[in-house]
Scaffold this motif. Structure first.
Motif, short mmCIF file in Angstrom:
data_model
loop_
_atom_site.label_atom_id
_atom_site.label_comp_id
_atom_site.label_asym_id
_atom_site.label_seq_id
_atom_site.Cartn_x
_atom_site.Cartn_y
_atom_site.Cartn_z
N VAL A 239 37.68 37.08 33.78
CA VAL A 239 38.03 36.36 32.56
C VAL A 239 39.52 36.52 32.24
N PHE A 240 40.30 36.95 33.24
CA PHE A 240 41.72 37.20 33.05
C PHE A 240 42.45 35.94 32.56
N PHE A 241 42.33 34.85 33.33
CA PHE A 241 43.04 33.62 32.98
C PHE A 241 42.44 32.97 31.74
N LEU A 242 41.12 33.09 31.58
CA LEU A 242 40.49 32.53 30.39
C LEU A 242 41.00 33.22 29.13
N SER A 243 41.20 34.54 29.20
CA SER A 243 41.72 35.29 28.06
C SER A 243 43.15 34.86 27.74
N ILE A 244 43.96 34.70 28.79
CA ILE A 244 45.35 34.28 28.59
C ILE A 244 45.40 32.88 27.96
N GLU A 245 44.58 31.96 28.48
CA GLU A 245 44.57 30.59 27.96
C GLU A 245 44.12 30.57 26.50
N GLY A 246 43.08 31.35 26.17
CA GLY A 246 42.58 31.37 24.80
C GLY A 246 43.59 31.93 23.82
N LEU A 247 44.22 33.06 24.18
CA LEU A 247 45.21 33.68 23.29
C LEU A 247 46.49 32.84 23.22
N PHE A 249 46.60 29.63 23.39
CA PHE A 249 46.28 28.50 22.50
C PHE A 249 46.45 28.92 21.04
N LEU A 250 46.05 30.17 20.72
CA LEU A 250 46.17 30.66 19.34
C LEU A 250 47.60 31.06 19.01
N PHE A 251 48.32 31.64 20.01
CA PHE A 251 49.69 32.10 19.79
C PHE A 251 50.60 31.54 20.88
N PRO A 252 50.92 30.25 20.81
CA PRO A 252 51.68 29.59 21.89
C PRO A 252 53.08 30.18 22.13
N ARG A 253 53.68 30.77 21.11
CA ARG A 253 55.03 31.32 21.28
C ARG A 253 55.02 32.68 21.97
N GLY A 254 53.86 33.28 22.07
CA GLY A 254 53.79 34.62 22.65
C GLY A 254 53.20 34.65 24.05
N ILE A 258 51.63 37.91 25.82
CA ILE A 258 50.19 37.88 26.05
C ILE A 258 49.88 38.17 27.52
N ARG A 259 50.60 37.53 28.43
CA ARG A 259 50.38 37.75 29.86
C ARG A 259 50.62 39.21 30.23
N PHE A 260 51.65 39.81 29.67
CA PHE A 260 51.96 41.20 30.00
C PHE A 260 50.87 42.14 29.49
N ILE A 261 50.48 41.99 28.22
CA ILE A 261 49.48 42.89 27.62
C ILE A 261 48.13 42.73 28.32
N ILE A 262 47.71 41.49 28.57
CA ILE A 262 46.42 41.26 29.24
C ILE A 262 46.46 41.81 30.66
N SER A 263 47.60 41.67 31.34
CA SER A 263 47.73 42.21 32.70
C SER A 263 47.58 43.72 32.72
N ILE A 264 48.21 44.39 31.76
CA ILE A 264 48.11 45.86 31.69
C ILE A 264 46.68 46.28 31.35
N LEU A 265 46.06 45.60 30.38
CA LEU A 265 44.72 45.97 29.94
C LEU A 265 43.66 45.67 30.99
#
Length: 295
Positions: A239-247, A249-254, A258-265
């Protein structure tokens, strides 16, 4: 020669340096701990003749491969942005192999606990070192059967120029046939269902045995629970890419943060679970491990 490109978001220099330093430091730290576990395993026969520890070290080695591959791709994506398609395919294939191995290893470890608790007199006959390595070989074969169709399809359908080109190193940019993604999704679902059923089956049988209030049985029950927790962490990669896409969509400027934090987690911190859960929790392993860790 044609050039296959993709959209690449870039951080400013200072942010890029901070992110890469954090990622590399975490990689080196976690791999140091895991490497110490592997060294401890190799140096003491009490471990390398025990199927349980052989499976555990196989899990650790896969974590090291996954973490090293992820960190290499992550750092290179900042340094050169795009990678040669053939080199990227090689790195992704290694990562996919290791990623497939981990859930199966957890399932086999749960079965070994189940046999030790429910069939203690037959455990030494069923769980031998030779059979353990045979099962590990079977895991790698299943992994190969997972990744080879993607590679063969790419070789058969893509032009030579594509393999000479450079892309941002993502699975979707290398294995571009939509049918491959559908086949991979179905394969992942089937494998995970089988593994979860195995964990539930072994857990509930160990619970019945644990009613006898034997300490080792209760420890085995807790171990299978931890296998389930680790399997949930393994599933985060799906669900890596799904999480990135969802977040995003909610925070387009970040998007970059988002990619960095999700990658680490999702990719880095879960690799620390194995040494903490098993290496530090197991009394015998902890006893020998202290000799190699700085005091």
């Amino acid at each position: 020669m044609s050039n296959f490109t993709t959209v690449v978001y870039r951080d400013n220099l200072n942010v890029a340096i901070i992110k890469n330093v954090v990622t590399v430091v975490l990689c080196v730290f976690i791999n140091y701990i895991n490497g110490t576990l592997v060294h401890t395993f190799r140096k003491h026969q009490v471990f390398n003749m025990n199927p349980r520890y052989i499976l555990y070290i196989h899990l650790v080695l896969n974590d090291m491969i996954l973490l090293t591959t992820f960190t290499l791709v992550y750092v290179l994506s900042y340094i050169v942005y795009t990678l040669n398609v053939s080199f990227c395919m090689f790195l992704l294939s290694i990562a996919i192999l290791s990623n497939v191995n981990n859930p199966f290893t957890l399932a086999v470890m749960a079965v070994e606990c189940y046999i030790a608790v429910c069939f203690p007199l037959r455990h030494s006959l069923i769980c031998t070192v030779r059979k353990t390595y045979a099962v590990i070989g079977l895991m790698w074969l299943i992994g190969l059967l997972t990744v080879l169709p993607d590679i063969f399809n790419a070789l058969a359908t893509e032009s030579l120029d594509f393999f000479r080109s450079r892309v941002f190193c993502l699975s979707a940019n290398i294995f571009r046939n939509p049918m491959l993604k559908e086949r991979r999704d179905v394969s992942n679902i089937v494998c995970l269902v089988i593994i979860w059923l195995t964990l539930f089956y072994t857990y509930f049988h160990i619970i019945c045995a644990a009613k006898l209030a034997v300490a080792d049985n209760k420890k085995a029950r807790n171990t299978v629970l931890l296998h389930g927790f680790q399997l949930l962490l393994c599933m985060l990669t799906y669900v890596f890419f799904l999480s990135i896409e969802g977040l995003t969509f909610l925070f387009p400027r970040g998007v970059l943060t988002i990619r960095f934090i999700i990658s680490i987690l999702y990719h880095v911190l879960p690799r620390l679970i194995s040494p903490l859960v098993y290496g530090m929790r197991d009394t015998m392993f902890r006893k020998y491990l202290r000799k190699y860790l700085p005091s």
